[in-house]
Scaffold this active site. Structure first.
Site, PDB file in Angstrom:
ATOM      1  N   ASP A  51       0.834  -1.211   0.000  1.00 10.22           N
ATOM      2  CA  ASP A  51       0.000   0.000   0.000  1.00 10.22           C
ATOM      3  C   ASP A  51       0.868   1.260   0.000  1.00 10.22           C
ATOM      4  O   ASP A  51       0.346   2.382  -0.063  1.00 10.22           O
ATOM      5  CB  ASP A  51      -1.015  -0.010   1.153  1.00 10.22           C
ATOM      6  N   SER A  52       2.194   1.078   0.025  1.00 13.97           N
ATOM      7  CA  SER A  52       3.103   2.210  -0.198  1.00 13.97           C
ATOM      8  C   SER A  52       2.802   2.852  -1.550  1.00 13.97           C
ATOM      9  O   SER A  52       3.182   3.999  -1.796  1.00 13.97           O
ATOM     10  CB  SER A  52       4.561   1.747  -0.151  1.00 13.97           C
ATOM     11  N   ASP A  90      -0.804  -6.392   0.060  1.00 18.09           N
ATOM     12  CA  ASP A  90      -1.195  -5.678   1.273  1.00 18.09           C
ATOM     13  C   ASP A  90      -2.708  -5.606   1.395  1.00 18.09           C
ATOM     14  O   ASP A  90      -3.398  -5.348   0.407  1.00 18.09           O
ATOM     15  CB  ASP A  90      -0.664  -4.236   1.210  1.00 18.09           C
ATOM     16  N   LYS A 118      -0.780  -9.445   3.608  1.00 20.78           N
ATOM     17  CA  LYS A 118      -0.075  -8.792   4.725  1.00 20.78           C
ATOM     18  C   LYS A 118      -1.038  -7.863   5.460  1.00 20.78           C
ATOM     19  O   LYS A 118      -1.734  -7.064   4.838  1.00 20.78           O
ATOM     20  CB  LYS A 118       1.141  -8.021   4.204  1.00 20.78           C
ATOM     21  N   GLU A 120      -1.332  -5.233   8.924  1.00 18.69           N
ATOM     22  CA  GLU A 120      -0.563  -4.489   9.928  1.00 18.69           C
ATOM     23  C   GLU A 120      -1.249  -4.575  11.277  1.00 18.69           C
ATOM     24  O   GLU A 120      -2.471  -4.392  11.364  1.00 18.69           O
ATOM     25  CB  GLU A 120      -0.464  -3.008   9.534  1.00 18.69           C
ATOM     26  N   GLU A 187       9.114  -3.504  10.932  1.00 19.84           N
ATOM     27  CA  GLU A 187       9.536  -2.216  10.348  1.00 19.84           C
ATOM     28  C   GLU A 187      10.029  -1.270  11.447  1.00 19.84           C
ATOM     29  O   GLU A 187       9.328  -1.047  12.453  1.00 19.84           O
ATOM     30  CB  GLU A 187       8.364  -1.584   9.583  1.00 19.84           C
TER      31      GLU A 187
HETATM   32  O1  KIV Z   1       3.582  -1.072   1.601  1.00 23.99           O
HETATM   33  C1  KIV Z   1       4.791  -1.327   1.625  1.00 23.99           C
HETATM   34  O2  KIV Z   1       5.525  -1.115   0.660  1.00 23.99           O
HETATM   35  C2  KIV Z   1       5.335  -1.921   2.823  1.00 23.99           C
HETATM   36  C3  KIV Z   1       6.830  -2.005   2.933  1.00 23.99           C
HETATM   37  C4  KIV Z   1       7.394  -0.687   3.289  1.00 23.99           C
HETATM   38  C5  KIV Z   1       7.260  -3.055   3.868  1.00 23.99           C
HETATM   39  O3  KIV Z   1       4.620  -2.317   3.701  1.00 23.99           O
END
Ligand code: KIV
Length: 271
Positions: A51-52, A90, A118, A120, A187
């Protein structure tokens, strides 16, 4: 040339075996087909559709505006060009707020080609982790600095520096492993704490700003190439294009430095 291919893809077993023999795991984000193909061919074990993308591609100041539709769109492109890397997707902000949403959204990502999702969080994601694991969906639990909680945390700040908080993170990591997590992502935590968590768990632990004594490393692909709008990139970022003559060479050097435990150095890590 990568050791992996469509007929010999990276799986959770591959990553567990790598942890068991002490071979480091190389992970990188990708949001499109071109990078996906390149990263696969350079031997990246895990590609994260992160989600970056909300900050990197869309120009937001956090990952919070990213939607399921955004991740699904980019996952589709990444999946189509990938051959052999494991694809992690994500789950965006609030897409796992209830049990029903968790199951529905994780299923959508898996149907679209993710091999792993993934999430969080800490103990509060243990029930979601359990539900997904029971239904055959591998979960990577992202702990430490969790960017979706930036407003609650109060900034992009190193986590676990105080001994009580460090102890809490170790307990929560163990709880998530017991709940069925297949992987952990840490992280921005002090290297010593990350090492401690990695040694206490059987599942692979991937780090970003977590020192060299974890089972693998991850970075945002644009950061690895020095493409950033930030005046000063985060401490854990290394620009691999500075010493390479092509993007391919930069990614290959990143993979080699992870395998040889040359990256991250202490200059990329926290005390
Ligand atoms: O969304 C992302 O790119 C991440 C990385 C920074 C680990 O969660």
């Amino acid at each position: 040339m990568s050791a992996y291919s469509s007929s010999n893809p990276v799986t959770i077993s591959t990553l567990n075996e790598m942890k068991a023999r002490g071979e480091k795991i190389a992970c990188l984000t990708a949001y499109d087909a071109t990078f996906s193909a390149l990263e696969s061919s350079c031997g990246i074990e895990v590609i994260l559709v992160g989600d970056s993308l909300g900050m990197i591609l869309q120009g937001h100041d956090s990952t919070l505006p990213v939607t399921m539709e955004d991740i699904l769109y980019h996952l589709d492109s990444v999946k189509r060009a990938n051959y052999g890397s494991m694809i992690m997707a994500d789950m965006p902000f609030m897409s796992y707020a209830s049990e029903e949403q968790t199951l529905e959204n994780a299923a959508a990502l898996m149907r679209a080609g993710a091999n792993c999702v993934k999430l969080e969080g800490t103990s509060w994601i243990s029930r979601s982790t359990e539900l997904l694991a029971e239904r055959g969906i591998p979960v990577c639990a992202h702990m430490g600095l969790t960017p979706q909680s930036v407003n609650r945390i109060g900034g992009y700040i190193v986590q676990g520096r105080n001994p009580d908080k460090a102890e809490e993170l170790i307990k929560e990591a163990k709880l998530l492993e017991e709940s069925g997590a297949s992987m952990l992502l840490l992280e921005c935590v002090p290297s010593e704490l990350a090492k401690n968590i990695t040694e206490s768990l059987e599942i692979p632990v991937i780090g970003i700003g977590a020192g060299v004594e974890v089972d693998g490393q991850i970075m945002v692909n644009y950061d690895l190439l020095g493409i950033t709008q930030m005046e000063k990139p985060p401490k854990f970022v290394k620009n691999y294009l500075l010493e390479a003559s092509s993007i391919e060479e930069a990614i290959k050097n990143y993979v080699s430095e992870i395998k040889e435990k040359k990256f991250p150095g202490i200059e990329h890590s926290f005390k």
